[in-house]
Design an enzyme around this catalytic site. Structure first.
Site, PDB file in Angstrom:
ATOM      1  N   GLU A  87       0.843  -1.192   0.000  1.00  0.00           N
ATOM      2  CA  GLU A  87       0.000   0.000   0.000  1.00  0.00           C
ATOM      3  C   GLU A  87       0.882   1.248   0.000  1.00  0.00           C
ATOM      4  O   GLU A  87       1.925   1.262   0.643  1.00  0.00           O
ATOM      5  CB  GLU A  87      -0.844   0.047   1.279  1.00  0.00           C
ATOM      6  CG  GLU A  87      -1.900  -1.024   1.353  1.00  0.00           C
ATOM      7  CD  GLU A  87      -2.715  -0.957   2.650  1.00  0.00           C
ATOM      8  OE1 GLU A  87      -3.431  -1.926   2.914  1.00  0.00           O
ATOM      9  OE2 GLU A  87      -2.628   0.046   3.385  1.00  0.00           O
ATOM     10  N   CYS A 114      -2.157  -3.802  14.451  1.00  0.00           N
ATOM     11  CA  CYS A 114      -1.791  -3.575  13.050  1.00  0.00           C
ATOM     12  C   CYS A 114      -2.141  -4.775  12.181  1.00  0.00           C
ATOM     13  O   CYS A 114      -1.946  -5.920  12.582  1.00  0.00           O
ATOM     14  CB  CYS A 114      -0.299  -3.297  12.972  1.00  0.00           C
ATOM     15  SG  CYS A 114       0.274  -2.996  11.305  1.00  0.00           S
TER      16      CYS A 114
HETATM   17  S1  SF4 Z   1       3.349  -4.613  12.822  1.00  0.00           S
HETATM   18 FE1  SF4 Z   1       4.150  -2.796  13.947  1.00  0.00          FE
HETATM   19  S2  SF4 Z   1       6.114  -2.297  12.943  1.00  0.00           S
HETATM   20 FE2  SF4 Z   1       4.966  -3.642  11.562  1.00  0.00          FE
HETATM   21  S3  SF4 Z   1       3.876  -2.251  10.170  1.00  0.00           S
HETATM   22 FE3  SF4 Z   1       2.474  -2.740  11.859  1.00  0.00          FE
HETATM   23  S4  SF4 Z   1       2.793  -1.076  13.353  1.00  0.00           S
HETATM   24 FE4  SF4 Z   1       4.560  -1.026  11.946  1.00  0.00          FE
END
Ligand code: SF4
Length: 346
Positions: A87, A114
């Site tokens: 993205e 995330c």
């Molecule tokens: S898992 Fe943590 S380090 Fe990896 S993209 Fe998502 S927020 Fe960023």
């Protein structure tokens, strides 16, 4: 390829050195990515270029395009030549255009809030794949005589784990022949990989550093960001402070506000204790709710109280201006959904 590399490659094919400058002008100033259209280069040479080289954006396929309802944010999902996807996001601010680029396809850091680690193979992106995320937007902006003027490396992936490609791409974008973007208009965001921060310091470039902090209690940060077990946050703050002092750039600490998890007055006081007298600012980000994970957004009053506690302790803090909230809610999820669909299709 940087200019000297291209000059050497062209010389090996028996082409004149000045052709490299012409090609750079087409690619990076005019944003013409097709050799056939480079009209000041002879036909035979254009055909030779076509045969020997590829311009990456031609191989990067835009598979999804999302525009926010306020018209200020555009997100693209780019399919790479191996079928992986990343993205990239363009944001229109009062001061110009910025792009948030991804450094890896997916991410292995497993932050609890995330979606970047979900589905799909995880691998480092090449310099060219990082650059493509910027030039694909420059190609859209060129007809308006606009260009991307700021870069944040804050998309999927941990930039410090793909250090050479990320900083190689930023150095290319800084070159006058590349995109002529000042290092001061570039930010690299890490979840706290200390050796990466130290390497960044050794480079000695005035690139801004952002640290995803999100918690200042050991147990909670271990839970939200497992990277904390390898690099505990007090050590990360110490490394970031050294970076701030050597680069003269204030470090930004990103802090996602999660209702009843990290948003109490005590959390704000602890955060202030860690950051007081540091060259630091805090960016508070009210979470996009993920009810399945128990993440809810604190109410407005709580957010403002958290901010006021930081300010009372003389810690510079702001609440992140929300841009394209309707499409940012899907951060990392577009790629995850695409990978899932592909798996089903295969
Ligand atoms: S898992 Fe943590 S380090 Fe990896 S993209 Fe998502 S927020 Fe960023």
């Amino acid at each position: 390829m940087a200019m000297p590399q291209l000059q050497t490659a062209l010389a090996e094919l028996g082409l004149k050195k000045y052709r490299a400058k012409q090609i750079f002008d087409w690619l990076y100033r005019k944003c013409v990515f097709d050799f056939a259209q480079m009209s000041n280069i002879g036909k035979a040479e254009r055909e030779l270029l076509q045969e020997k080289f590829s311009v990456l954006p031609a191989e990067v396929n835009t598979v999804r395009k999302l525009d926010s309802s306020d018209g200020l944010t555009r997100k693209l999902l780019l399919e790479l030549s191996d079928g992986n996807a990343v993205e990239t996001v363009l944001m229109h601010h009062d001061y110009g255009y910025s792009v948030c680029v991804s450094s890896q396809a997916g991410c292995d850091m497993h932050c609890a809030f995330c979606a970047s680690g979900l589905n799909g193979a995880i691998r480092n992106l090449s310099v060219a794949e990082i650059l493509a995320q910027v030039y694909v937007f420059n190609q859209e902006l060129v007809s308006r005589e606009e260009r991307v003027s700021r870069i944040v490396v804050m998309g999927s992936g941990e930039p410090m784990l793909n250090f050479d490609a990320v900083f190689g791409a930023l150095q290319f974008l800084h070159e006058p022949d590349g995109a002529n973007i000042s290092y001061r208009n570039m930010t690299v965001s890490t979840c706290g990989i200390i050796p990466g921060i130290q390497r960044m310091q050794e480079l000695g470039l005035p690139i801004s550093l952002a640290v995803s902090l999100h918690a200042v209690r050991m147990e909670l940060r271990n839970e939200l960001m497992p990277v904390n077990k390898g690099y505990p946050f007090p050590d990360v703050i110490a490394a970031a402070e050294q970076y701030a002092r050597s680069s003269g750039r204030q470090v930004t600490y990103e802090y996602i506000l999660l209702k009843d998890k990290n948003d109490s007055d005590r959390d704000a006081e602890l955060l202030a204790e860690y950051l007081r007298y540091k060259q630091a600012g805090v960016n508070l980000i009210p979470v996009n709710p993920v009810p399945e994970k128990g993440f809810f957004r604190p109410d407005k009053k709580r957010i403002e109280k958290f901010l006021s506690v930081l300010q009372k302790h003389h810690v510079h803090a702001t609440i992140r201006k929300e841009m394209g909230k309707d499409i940012n809610a899907a951060c990392g999820q577009l790629r995850a959904a695409f990978a899932k669909e592909k798996n089903y299709a295969e």
